[in-house]
Design an enzyme around this catalytic site. Structure first.
Site, PDB file in Angstrom:
ATOM      1  N   ASP A   1      -3.434  -7.048  -7.882  1.00  0.00           N
ATOM      2  CA  ASP A   1      -5.066  -7.794  -7.897  1.00  0.00           C
ATOM      3  C   ASP A   1      -5.210  -7.492  -9.363  1.00  0.00           C
ATOM      4  O   ASP A   1      -5.583  -6.394 -10.009  1.00  0.00           O
ATOM      5  CB  ASP A   1      -5.937  -7.445  -7.046  1.00  0.00           C
TER       6      ASP A   1
ATOM      7  N   SER B   1      -2.191  -8.268   2.942  1.00  0.00           N
ATOM      8  CA  SER B   1      -2.981  -7.903   4.227  1.00  0.00           C
ATOM      9  C   SER B   1      -3.295  -9.828   5.012  1.00  0.00           C
ATOM     10  O   SER B   1      -3.211  -9.409   6.427  1.00  0.00           O
ATOM     11  CB  SER B   1      -4.576  -7.487   4.237  1.00  0.00           C
ATOM     12  N   ARG B   2      -3.874 -10.751   4.278  1.00  0.00           N
ATOM     13  CA  ARG B   2      -3.851 -11.284   4.791  1.00  0.00           C
ATOM     14  C   ARG B   2      -2.868 -12.470   5.408  1.00  0.00           C
ATOM     15  O   ARG B   2      -2.996 -13.583   5.689  1.00  0.00           O
ATOM     16  CB  ARG B   2      -4.559 -12.344   3.822  1.00  0.00           C
TER      17      ARG B   2
ATOM     18  N   HIS C   1       0.985  -1.356   0.264  1.00  0.00           N
ATOM     19  CA  HIS C   1       0.195   0.025   0.049  1.00  0.00           C
ATOM     20  C   HIS C   1       0.597   1.458  -0.151  1.00  0.00           C
ATOM     21  O   HIS C   1       0.618   2.717  -0.945  1.00  0.00           O
ATOM     22  CB  HIS C   1      -0.809   0.244   1.182  1.00  0.00           C
TER      23      HIS C   1
HETATM   24  P1  AMP Z   1      -6.163  -3.966  -0.180  1.00  0.00           P
HETATM   25  O1  AMP Z   1      -5.869  -3.219   0.865  1.00  0.00           O
HETATM   26  O2  AMP Z   1      -6.223  -5.431  -0.144  1.00  0.00           O
HETATM   27  O3  AMP Z   1      -7.571  -3.929  -1.563  1.00  0.00           O
HETATM   28  O4  AMP Z   1      -5.457  -3.710  -1.490  1.00  0.00           O
HETATM   29  C1  AMP Z   1      -5.148  -1.517  -1.886  1.00  0.00           C
HETATM   30  C2  AMP Z   1      -4.535  -1.264  -2.957  1.00  0.00           C
HETATM   31  O5  AMP Z   1      -3.325  -2.108  -2.907  1.00  0.00           O
HETATM   32  C3  AMP Z   1      -5.016  -2.543  -4.118  1.00  0.00           C
HETATM   33  O6  AMP Z   1      -4.432  -1.993  -5.624  1.00  0.00           O
HETATM   34  C4  AMP Z   1      -4.125  -3.772  -4.214  1.00  0.00           C
HETATM   35  O7  AMP Z   1      -3.936  -4.569  -5.615  1.00  0.00           O
HETATM   36  C5  AMP Z   1      -2.575  -2.726  -3.621  1.00  0.00           C
HETATM   37  N1  AMP Z   1      -1.784  -4.166  -3.321  1.00  0.00           N
HETATM   38  C6  AMP Z   1      -2.488  -4.761  -2.218  1.00  0.00           C
HETATM   39  N2  AMP Z   1      -0.875  -6.001  -1.862  1.00  0.00           N
HETATM   40  C7  AMP Z   1       0.429  -5.199  -2.686  1.00  0.00           C
HETATM   41  C8  AMP Z   1       1.375  -5.044  -3.106  1.00  0.00           C
HETATM   42  N3  AMP Z   1       1.909  -6.328  -2.165  1.00  0.00           N
HETATM   43  N4  AMP Z   1       2.403  -5.044  -3.499  1.00  0.00           N
HETATM   44  C9  AMP Z   1       1.969  -3.530  -4.355  1.00  0.00           C
HETATM   45  N5  AMP Z   1       0.749  -3.144  -4.220  1.00  0.00           N
HETATM   46  C10 AMP Z   1      -0.177  -4.092  -3.413  1.00  0.00           C
END
Ligand code: AMP
Length: 284
Positions: free
Chosen positions: A151, A187-188, A37
């Site tokens: 994603d 996050s998981r 993030h």
């Molecule tokens: P989330 O909080 O999981 O919905 O993710 C929010 C954003 O962060 C989404 O656009 C994800 O693709 C991005 N994101 C999550 N994990 C990563 C990562 N390891 N590297 C880069 N972006 C990420």
């Protein structure tokens, strides 16, 4: 950092800033923030005048109610991280603020893009993702939207949505941030058992090996099967899918020469945690 919970107040604030000619970059998240993030926020800050981050655990995209219940929520820590990153605006809405009664969301036609992989194995998931991103974009109206390659199918669908809306918002896709051992940050990950955390980097290791196997002369089908077989051998791991697809249409290809943009996407159950990862095998 400014914190907004109300739709009206963040809209009013951002409208007045944009009227001054300031550019807004937006990073939607579900919180439990990590370096992945952070990379999006740093990029949005570097490329815009104002960086807006939202934290909203969107109930409509969880096809499994247990996953929603167990999704990590780390509000205090997230705010500290955002302040540390010098983030400008945090939007932290309630469910009823994002989904007021009588809200109408347009229908989009994604063809086959939302039917495969995540779309196939998580029924309803992308309906929820599209619904929430549409709604959040309608509130923030950013110049630039930052999403992670992590994603892959999600950002592909959002690009389709932006195209169909003829939106002014430009999608910026940021690379996957990984742990030193190769595990894609998620996050998981904090919910993995010690043993499964130890084995989890094997997923990215295998995905990164596929090009070598292809160069050795194996077919796409053989490579997919070999990768699935190797993942299946790890105790407590169950690959759900592993597919080499065209990076635009997300449809299966037979030969590498069928496309100039090829990606392998995988979802693997590690105990009761589902991890996804992908590697771009070719982009010309
Ligand atoms: P989330 O909080 O999981 O919905 O993710 C929010 C954003 O962060 C989404 O656009 C994800 O693709 C991005 N994101 C999550 N994990 C990563 C990562 N390891 N590297 C880069 N972006 C990420």
């Amino acid at each position: 950092m400014l914190l907004f919970k109300e739709v009206k107040s963040i809209k009013r604030y951002l409208k007045s800033e944009q009227a001054k000619g300031l550019k807004v970059g937006y990073v939607p998240t579900m919180g439990a923030l990590h370096e992945g993030h952070a990379s999006l926020i740093k990029r949005a800050k570097a490329e815009n005048d104002i960086c807006v981050c939202s934290i909203f655990v969107n109930p409509t995209q969880f096809n499994d109610p247990k996953d929603l219940e167990k999704y990590p929520r780390t509000e205090g820590q997230d705010i500290e991280i955002l302040v540390g990153l010098d983030n400008d605006v945090l939007f932290y809405p309630t469910v009823s603020a994002v989904y007021p009664k009588g809200l109408h969301i347009p229908m989009f036609d994604f063809g086959q893009v939302d039917k495969v992989m995540e779309g196939h194995f998580r029924p309803g998931h992308f309906d929820g993702v599209v619904e929430v991103v549409y709604r959040l974009l309608d509130i923030v109206e950013p110049d630039n939207l930052y999403m992670g390659q992590k994603d892959f199918q999600q950002f592909t669908l959002i690009q389709h949505m932006l195209n169909q809306l003829a939106s002014k918002t430009q999608l910026v896709v940021c690379p996957i941030i990984r742990e030193e051992d190769g595990l894609a940050l998620s996050s998981r990950n904090v919910r993995l058992t010690e043993e499964n955390r130890k084995n989890a980097p094997i997923i990215s290791k295998i995905l990164h090996q596929l090009n070598d196997w292809l160069e050795e002369g194996m077919t796409i089908k053989q490579v997919e099967q070999k990768a699935i077989d190797q993942l299946s051998k790890i105790p407590d791991f169950k690959p759900e899918y592993l597919e080499i697809v065209d990076g635009y249409s997300l449809q299966a290809i037979e030969k590498m020469s069928d496309s100039d943009y090829v990606v392998v996407c995988a979802a693997v159950w590690t105990g009761d945690i589902r991890l996804i990862d992908n590697v771009i095998l070719k982009k010309s």
